[in-house]
Design a protein around this motif. Structure first.
Motif, PDB file in Angstrom:
ATOM      1  N   GLY A 255      12.972   1.254  -7.284  1.00 22.89           N
ATOM      2  CA  GLY A 255      12.950  -0.075  -6.678  1.00 22.89           C
ATOM      3  C   GLY A 255      11.571  -0.494  -6.207  1.00 22.89           C
ATOM      4  N   ILE A 256      10.541   0.123  -6.801  1.00 22.82           N
ATOM      5  CA  ILE A 256       9.159  -0.180  -6.424  1.00 22.82           C
ATOM      6  C   ILE A 256       8.544  -1.098  -7.467  1.00 22.82           C
ATOM      7  CG2 ILE A 256       6.843   0.771  -6.064  1.00 22.82           C
ATOM      8  CD1 ILE A 256       8.235   3.378  -5.125  1.00 22.82           C
ATOM      9  N   LYS A 257       8.013  -2.213  -7.016  1.00 24.18           N
ATOM     10  CA  LYS A 257       7.394  -3.187  -7.915  1.00 24.18           C
ATOM     11  C   LYS A 257       5.895  -3.241  -7.638  1.00 24.18           C
ATOM     12  CE  LYS A 257       6.925  -6.720 -10.704  1.00 24.18           C
ATOM     13  NZ  LYS A 257       6.954  -8.051 -10.121  1.00 24.18           N
ATOM     14  N   PRO A 258       5.066  -2.678  -8.525  1.00 28.01           N
ATOM     15  CA  PRO A 258       3.615  -2.789  -8.322  1.00 28.01           C
ATOM     16  C   PRO A 258       3.177  -4.255  -8.279  1.00 28.01           C
ATOM     17  CG  PRO A 258       4.126  -1.153 -10.003  1.00 28.01           C
ATOM     18  CD  PRO A 258       5.399  -1.872  -9.718  1.00 28.01           C
ATOM     19  N   LYS A 259       2.209  -4.556  -7.422  1.00 24.68           N
ATOM     20  CA  LYS A 259       1.716  -5.924  -7.299  1.00 24.68           C
ATOM     21  C   LYS A 259       0.820  -6.301  -8.476  1.00 24.68           C
ATOM     22  CE  LYS A 259       3.191  -8.039  -3.534  1.00 24.68           C
ATOM     23  NZ  LYS A 259       2.372  -8.249  -2.347  1.00 24.68           N
ATOM     24  N   PHE A 260      -0.015  -5.339  -8.929  1.00 29.91           N
ATOM     25  CA  PHE A 260      -0.956  -5.615 -10.011  1.00 29.91           C
ATOM     26  C   PHE A 260      -1.180  -4.349 -10.840  1.00 29.91           C
ATOM     27  CE2 PHE A 260      -2.325  -8.878  -6.934  1.00 29.91           C
ATOM     28  CZ  PHE A 260      -2.397  -9.998  -7.757  1.00 29.91           C
ATOM     29  N   ALA A 261      -1.704  -4.578 -12.047  1.00 29.36           N
ATOM     30  CA  ALA A 261      -2.252  -3.495 -12.860  1.00 29.36           C
ATOM     31  C   ALA A 261      -3.715  -3.847 -13.119  1.00 29.36           C
ATOM     32  CB  ALA A 261      -1.492  -3.360 -14.171  1.00 29.36           C
ATOM     33  N   TYR A 262      -4.618  -2.960 -12.698  1.00 32.98           N
ATOM     34  CA  TYR A 262      -6.047  -3.193 -12.864  1.00 32.98           C
ATOM     35  C   TYR A 262      -6.549  -2.397 -14.070  1.00 32.98           C
ATOM     36  CZ  TYR A 262     -11.058  -2.448 -12.074  1.00 32.98           C
ATOM     37  OH  TYR A 262     -12.417  -2.339 -12.243  1.00 32.98           O
ATOM     38  N   ILE A 263      -7.283  -3.051 -14.963  1.00 31.41           N
ATOM     39  CA  ILE A 263      -7.725  -2.375 -16.177  1.00 31.41           C
ATOM     40  C   ILE A 263      -9.092  -2.890 -16.623  1.00 31.41           C
ATOM     41  CG2 ILE A 263      -6.561  -4.040 -17.720  1.00 31.41           C
ATOM     42  CD1 ILE A 263      -5.931  -1.585 -19.544  1.00 31.41           C
ATOM     43  N   ASN A 291       6.847  -7.516 -15.575  1.00 29.75           N
ATOM     44  CA  ASN A 291       6.421  -8.634 -14.717  1.00 29.75           C
ATOM     45  C   ASN A 291       5.389  -8.190 -13.681  1.00 29.75           C
ATOM     46  OD1 ASN A 291       6.403 -11.338 -13.915  1.00 29.75           O
ATOM     47  ND2 ASN A 291       7.937 -10.979 -12.326  1.00 29.75           N
ATOM     48  N   ILE A 292       4.381  -7.449 -14.162  1.00 28.27           N
ATOM     49  CA  ILE A 292       3.286  -6.989 -13.302  1.00 28.27           C
ATOM     50  C   ILE A 292       2.009  -7.703 -13.735  1.00 28.27           C
ATOM     51  CG2 ILE A 292       1.918  -5.011 -12.539  1.00 28.27           C
ATOM     52  CD1 ILE A 292       4.348  -3.235 -13.321  1.00 28.27           C
ATOM     53  N   PRO A 293       1.470  -8.608 -12.928  1.00 24.94           N
ATOM     54  CA  PRO A 293       0.253  -9.318 -13.323  1.00 24.94           C
ATOM     55  C   PRO A 293      -0.928  -8.373 -13.517  1.00 24.94           C
ATOM     56  CG  PRO A 293       0.795  -9.771 -11.025  1.00 24.94           C
ATOM     57  CD  PRO A 293       1.964  -9.029 -11.597  1.00 24.94           C
ATOM     58  N   ILE A 294      -1.772  -8.722 -14.458  1.00 29.28           N
ATOM     59  CA  ILE A 294      -2.916  -7.892 -14.834  1.00 29.28           C
ATOM     60  C   ILE A 294      -4.191  -8.432 -14.207  1.00 29.28           C
ATOM     61  CG2 ILE A 294      -4.352  -7.109 -16.775  1.00 29.28           C
ATOM     62  CD1 ILE A 294      -1.824  -7.467 -18.555  1.00 29.28           C
ATOM     63  N   ILE A 295      -4.985  -7.545 -13.628  1.00 35.95           N
ATOM     64  CA  ILE A 295      -6.362  -7.879 -13.242  1.00 35.95           C
ATOM     65  C   ILE A 295      -7.253  -7.234 -14.296  1.00 35.95           C
ATOM     66  CG2 ILE A 295      -8.203  -7.629 -11.548  1.00 35.95           C
ATOM     67  CD1 ILE A 295      -6.058  -7.454  -9.381  1.00 35.95           C
ATOM     68  N   ASN A 320       0.147 -18.881 -20.416  1.00 37.80           N
ATOM     69  CA  ASN A 320       0.832 -18.160 -19.339  1.00 37.80           C
ATOM     70  C   ASN A 320      -0.134 -17.963 -18.164  1.00 37.80           C
ATOM     71  OD1 ASN A 320       3.246 -17.837 -20.897  1.00 37.80           O
ATOM     72  ND2 ASN A 320       2.191 -16.248 -22.064  1.00 37.80           N
ATOM     73  N   ASN A 321       0.338 -17.268 -17.136  1.00 38.51           N
ATOM     74  CA  ASN A 321      -0.523 -17.035 -15.965  1.00 38.51           C
ATOM     75  C   ASN A 321      -0.499 -15.581 -15.523  1.00 38.51           C
ATOM     76  OD1 ASN A 321       2.004 -16.798 -14.853  1.00 38.51           O
ATOM     77  ND2 ASN A 321       1.650 -18.199 -13.149  1.00 38.51           N
ATOM     78  N   GLY A 322      -0.262 -14.666 -16.470  1.00 40.70           N
ATOM     79  CA  GLY A 322      -0.089 -13.257 -16.120  1.00 40.70           C
ATOM     80  C   GLY A 322      -1.363 -12.447 -16.025  1.00 40.70           C
ATOM     81  N   VAL A 323      -2.521 -13.027 -16.404  1.00 39.69           N
ATOM     82  CA  VAL A 323      -3.774 -12.267 -16.389  1.00 39.69           C
ATOM     83  C   VAL A 323      -4.796 -12.954 -15.483  1.00 39.69           C
ATOM     84  CG1 VAL A 323      -5.686 -11.330 -17.749  1.00 39.69           C
ATOM     85  CG2 VAL A 323      -3.386 -11.415 -18.734  1.00 39.69           C
ATOM     86  N   VAL A 324      -5.347 -12.181 -14.577  1.00 40.92           N
ATOM     87  CA  VAL A 324      -6.478 -12.627 -13.737  1.00 40.92           C
ATOM     88  C   VAL A 324      -7.717 -11.912 -14.265  1.00 40.92           C
ATOM     89  CG1 VAL A 324      -7.471 -12.667 -11.425  1.00 40.92           C
ATOM     90  CG2 VAL A 324      -4.995 -12.922 -11.723  1.00 40.92           C
ATOM     91  N   TYR A 325      -8.655 -12.688 -14.775  1.00 42.10           N
ATOM     92  CA  TYR A 325      -9.859 -12.114 -15.378  1.00 42.10           C
ATOM     93  C   TYR A 325     -11.014 -12.211 -14.386  1.00 42.10           C
ATOM     94  CZ  TYR A 325     -13.673 -11.483 -18.788  1.00 42.10           C
ATOM     95  OH  TYR A 325     -14.790 -11.044 -19.461  1.00 42.10           O
ATOM     96  N   ILE A 326     -11.706 -11.084 -14.177  1.00 44.84           N
ATOM     97  CA  ILE A 326     -12.891 -11.071 -13.311  1.00 44.84           C
ATOM     98  C   ILE A 326     -14.103 -10.745 -14.176  1.00 44.84           C
ATOM     99  CG2 ILE A 326     -14.000 -10.112 -11.270  1.00 44.84           C
ATOM    100  CD1 ILE A 326     -11.277  -9.319 -10.231  1.00 44.84           C
TER     101      ILE A 326
END
Length: 486
Positions: A255-263, A291-295, A320-326
């Motif tokens: 029941g744990i939902k990670p907030k983000f995946a950083y890669i 449904n884990i947004p990507i950084i 879509n809006n699933g990827v946050v690019y830095i």
């Protein structure tokens, strides 16, 4: 004004009242030692009293050694205030919170062997400043000042300099990213970008997925914010997708939902590996499924010289809006400017812009404007072609030297500014001690791991070293390894 609260009475001589007032102010530390007092003329006019009264007060104070005069300069205080100088020692150790303790414990600038100019240092992966287009940068600076004048020296908006934002949107579009529903926030390098995203959307004890090993600065930010790190191993074959899927299933069952995946898919720090297009797609599909947004850390994408350009994961996200690019140019161009950017959904940018404004209401537009002028002039494309060749030759040379001189289990790296090595049952910190005595330092690999692994790994950065220094330093490392077996 020092004398605004002086109320003169009709009982005592005026000069005595003025003398006593000055002495009290000095004793309280309100007039510091060696500070200048008003001239007798100024003070007499301010207090609306005879100048002779001021002169008499000053003469009394001089006689007591409290003040002194310098001809042609004025009258000054000559009294050390004992009450102000009394010891006051706050025990800030007792005031520390958990975050400052974590920051200090993980501060490698303090804890790792420092650079000296007599060392062959493989620690840095910063760009070689000798390659910078200084003349083109000067032109950009003068051009912006000429075009915008005083406006460019005034307060800048937290979101960033609009011409630079527009340029970067077009730049990301050229990388294959559909930017029609995206916007950009200019940041103070990669570090501020990651911190703003995580501090805006995570809470203490949230979970974040990342590669293991991973960018040391990212790891510090995760721990500083109190996040639980789920590390996915990188080995000779790249990211371990079997481990990733197993951990995703395990977390879902708990029941744990990670907030983000950083890669970091390109020239991953510290391994230097480049994720191929198929695995980028596979990673994106997995995160979309759970449904884990990507950084996505767009680290050093511009240095890809071993093949044609590989599109970032953000290019798979379309509308879509699933990827946050830095993004940032800091590892290849003008790191002293400290300019990075976040590209993501417009509504997200709008919200984190407010967060940035809480941290720094205004930013410098001068550096952003000069960078924009440089980028838009076409100088950047020429510069990238030059450094691809330069760093490509250095990487190939360093890689061959590692193969020749350093016994290893495997070598990771496909270009960029560094090479990662897994040793054969050799502790890299003990190796570092030996190498340091011989004038060589490197970055031990354990600082990049999110668990207790990596004690037998190291990262070699070569961007600022000559070919002769690269070979000499790598040979010393190899000889030091061999000495463990003698």
């Amino acid at each position: 004004m020092l004398f605004s609260n002086l109320k003169l009475n009709n009982k005592d001589p005026i000069y005595i009242q003025i003398k006593n007032h000055i002495e009290i102010m000095i004793s309280k530390g309100l007039i510091p030692d060696n500070s200048k007092l008003p001239s007798t003329r100024e003070l007499s006019q301010f207090l609306n009293v005879s100048r002779n009264s001021i002169i008499s007060a000053y003469e009394e104070l001089k006689a007591d050694g409290v003040i002194y005069s310098v001809y042609g300069k004025g009258t000054f205080v000559n009294h050390k205030n004992e009450s102000v100088n009394k010891s006051w020692n706050v025990d800030f150790n007792c005031l520390e919170n958990e975050q400052i303790k974590i920051a200090n414990d993980m501060d490698i600038v303090k804890s790792e062997i420092p650079w000296r100019d007599d060392l062959i240092s493989f620690k840095s992966i910063a760009p070689n400043g000798a390659l910078f287009d200084i003349d083109e940068f000067k032109k950009a600076f003068l051009n912006r000042i000429s075009l915008e004048g005083h406006k460019i020296l005034n307060y800048g908006y937290a979101k960033g300099y609009k011409p630079l934002i527009d340029y970067l949107l077009s730049y990301m579009n050229s990388k294959g990213v559909d930017t029609s529903n995206k916007d950009i926030l200019i940041t103070n390098g990669f570090t501020e970008g990651l911190e703003i995203i995580l501090s805006s959307f995570t809470e203490k004890d949230d979970y974040i997925i990342c590669e293991n090993p991973t960018h040391n600065t990212a790891k510090k930010i995760f721990k500083f914010l109190g996040l639980n790190i789920v590390g996915i191993d990188i080995d000779n074959d790249g990211l371990n997708f079997n481990m990733l899927e197993e951990k995703l299933d395990f977390l879902e069952k708990k029941g744990i939902k990670p907030k983000f995946a950083y890669i970091t898919p390109s020239y991953h720090n510290p391994t230097g590996m480049v994720m191929d297009p198929e695995n980028r797609y596979r990673f994106y599909k997995l995160m979309k499924k759970y449904n884990i947004p990507i950084i996505e850390d767009g680290f050093n994408e511009e240095l890809l010289y071993s093949s044609s350009h590989i599109f970032p994961i953000a290019s798979l996200d379309n509308l879509n809006n699933g990827v946050v690019y830095i993004g940032s140019f800091s590892k290849i161009l003008f790191p002293g400017l400290r300019i990075g950017w976040i590209l993501c959904d417009k509504s997200v940018i709008s919200r984190i812009e407010s967060v940035k404004r809480c941290k720094s209401i205004h930013v410098s537009f001068l550096d952003q404007a000069v960078l924009y002028d440089y980028l838009s002039s076409g100088a950047f494309e020429k510069y990238v072609k030059k450094i691809k060749k330069f760093y490509g030759e250095k990487f190939n040379y360093a890689y061959e030297c590692v193969k020749k001189y350093i016994p290893n289990e495997y070598i990771l790296g496909e270009g960029g500014l560094h090479i990662f090595i897994k040793l054969k049952n050799i502790n890299s910190r003990k190796l570092l001690e030996k190498c340091y005595d011989k004038g060589v330092i490197f970055m031990p690999g354990d600082i990049f791991y999110v668990n207790e692994k990596g004690e037998d790994t190291l990262r070699l950065g070569f961007s600022r070293l000559s070919f002769e220094e690269i070979e000499k330093g790598i040979k010393i490392i190899g000889d030091s390894i061999n000495s463990f077996h003698n």
